[in-house]
Design an enzyme around this catalytic site. Sequence first.
Site, PDB file in Angstrom:
ATOM      1  N   GLY A 168     -16.891 -84.527  54.992  1.00  0.00           N
ATOM      2  CA  GLY A 168     -17.352 -85.313  53.746  1.00  0.00           C
ATOM      3  C   GLY A 168     -16.195 -85.705  52.964  1.00  0.00           C
ATOM      4  N   GLY A 215     -14.804 -87.314  48.906  1.00  0.00           N
ATOM      5  CA  GLY A 215     -15.319 -87.760  47.540  1.00  0.00           C
ATOM      6  C   GLY A 215     -14.226 -88.088  46.644  1.00  0.00           C
ATOM      7  N   GLY A 216     -14.321 -88.205  45.456  1.00  0.00           N
ATOM      8  CA  GLY A 216     -13.082 -88.926  44.420  1.00  0.00           C
ATOM      9  C   GLY A 216     -11.953 -87.781  44.338  1.00  0.00           C
ATOM     10  N   PHE A 217     -12.086 -86.627  44.804  1.00  0.00           N
ATOM     11  CA  PHE A 217     -10.818 -85.773  44.824  1.00  0.00           C
ATOM     12  C   PHE A 217     -10.327 -85.298  46.159  1.00  0.00           C
ATOM     13  CE2 PHE A 217     -13.389 -84.824  40.918  1.00  0.00           C
ATOM     14  CZ  PHE A 217     -12.628 -85.169  39.897  1.00  0.00           C
ATOM     15  N   ASP A 230     -18.746 -79.910  36.887  1.00  0.00           N
ATOM     16  CA  ASP A 230     -19.663 -80.753  38.007  1.00  0.00           C
ATOM     17  C   ASP A 230     -20.858 -79.936  38.737  1.00  0.00           C
ATOM     18  OD1 ASP A 230     -20.065 -83.298  38.902  1.00  0.00           O
ATOM     19  OD2 ASP A 230     -18.635 -83.175  40.499  1.00  0.00           O
ATOM     20  N   LYS A 270     -10.131 -78.508  52.528  1.00  0.00           N
ATOM     21  CA  LYS A 270     -10.276 -79.615  51.721  1.00  0.00           C
ATOM     22  C   LYS A 270      -8.734 -80.241  51.280  1.00  0.00           C
ATOM     23  CE  LYS A 270     -11.863 -80.659  46.922  1.00  0.00           C
ATOM     24  NZ  LYS A 270     -12.423 -80.047  45.911  1.00  0.00           N
ATOM     25  N   VAL A 312     -13.250 -83.315  53.164  1.00  0.00           N
ATOM     26  CA  VAL A 312     -13.274 -81.909  53.553  1.00  0.00           C
ATOM     27  C   VAL A 312     -13.527 -82.120  55.144  1.00  0.00           C
ATOM     28  CG1 VAL A 312     -14.641 -79.682  53.483  1.00  0.00           C
ATOM     29  CG2 VAL A 312     -14.269 -81.204  51.375  1.00  0.00           C
TER      30      VAL A 312
END
Length: 306
Positions: A36, A38-40, A165, A58, A43
């Site tokens: 997956g 995301g913004g950061f 978060d 990650k 993974v």
Amino acid sequence: MLDKRVELNCEEEERREKKRDKEPFDSLYHCGSLLGSGGFGSVFCGQRLSDGLQVAIKQVPSDRVQQWTRLPGEARPVPMEIAMLLRLGGGVAGQEGGGIIRLLDWFEVSGRGFLLVLERPPYCQDLFDFITERGALPEGLARRILCQIVEALRFVHSHGVVHRDIKDENILLDTRTLEVKIIDFGSSALLKDTPYTEYEGTHVYSPPEWVEGQCYEAGSLTVWSLGVLLFDMVCGDIPFETDREIVAATPSYTRRISKECQSLIGWCLSYQPEDRPTLEQMASHPWMEGGGETEEEISTLPNQSL
């Protein structure tokens, strides 16, 4: 006021100094397919070559790091996420803090940024997918999940860290044991007594004070997010989508929910931050002490794996 420095004890410093002499990442781990992104960062599934342990890797590009800090024995700054996970001790399984994903290793690799090697529990699914597949959860199951999350966050706060978060995508659930792990500390920060004026979390989980005034305090932010999460679990979707709905702070129930559960959700989603409970008050709410899920609820959970 809590100390803003990230301090590691002498034993940890020794361990860090030895660790920096280790072999390169590619000599120790195999990086597999994408799990997956995301913004950061992204993974990947991975494997430790020495013993075949399945891990999650990650990858955080340096230009996506929002906050930096320094660690003892390190010449260069590192992402705050690494420091926060080290501060939490990785949430060692079987000990206090076991509800936190463990950081097993980390590397800075030229051209790839930072690589965080994290535990990857078997048979786990994030809570977003779990709810998407099954719909609204029975209250007993939601209670069991939320109780673990609250205890894990109490541990996090007691170690001077705020996650910032909390949402269904950042909760891993073992579908065999129903044990919970909180993941993704990319938005985390050192806990402080004064308001925060920056927010890198998920907007639909943010509280009215952020929407209206661009500031919030750690405890009231966390509890608001937990109110959104509890509603999500028992109703099958989040309560608010727009800023207007967030500021109105009045969830509209789409399913029949017990009065006790509605009471806890309403308390967490109080418009005024000072009217919300603390994590300790949440833990002692009558709904939270109402017992576990029924055998029938457990029996409906098929085994799932990442």
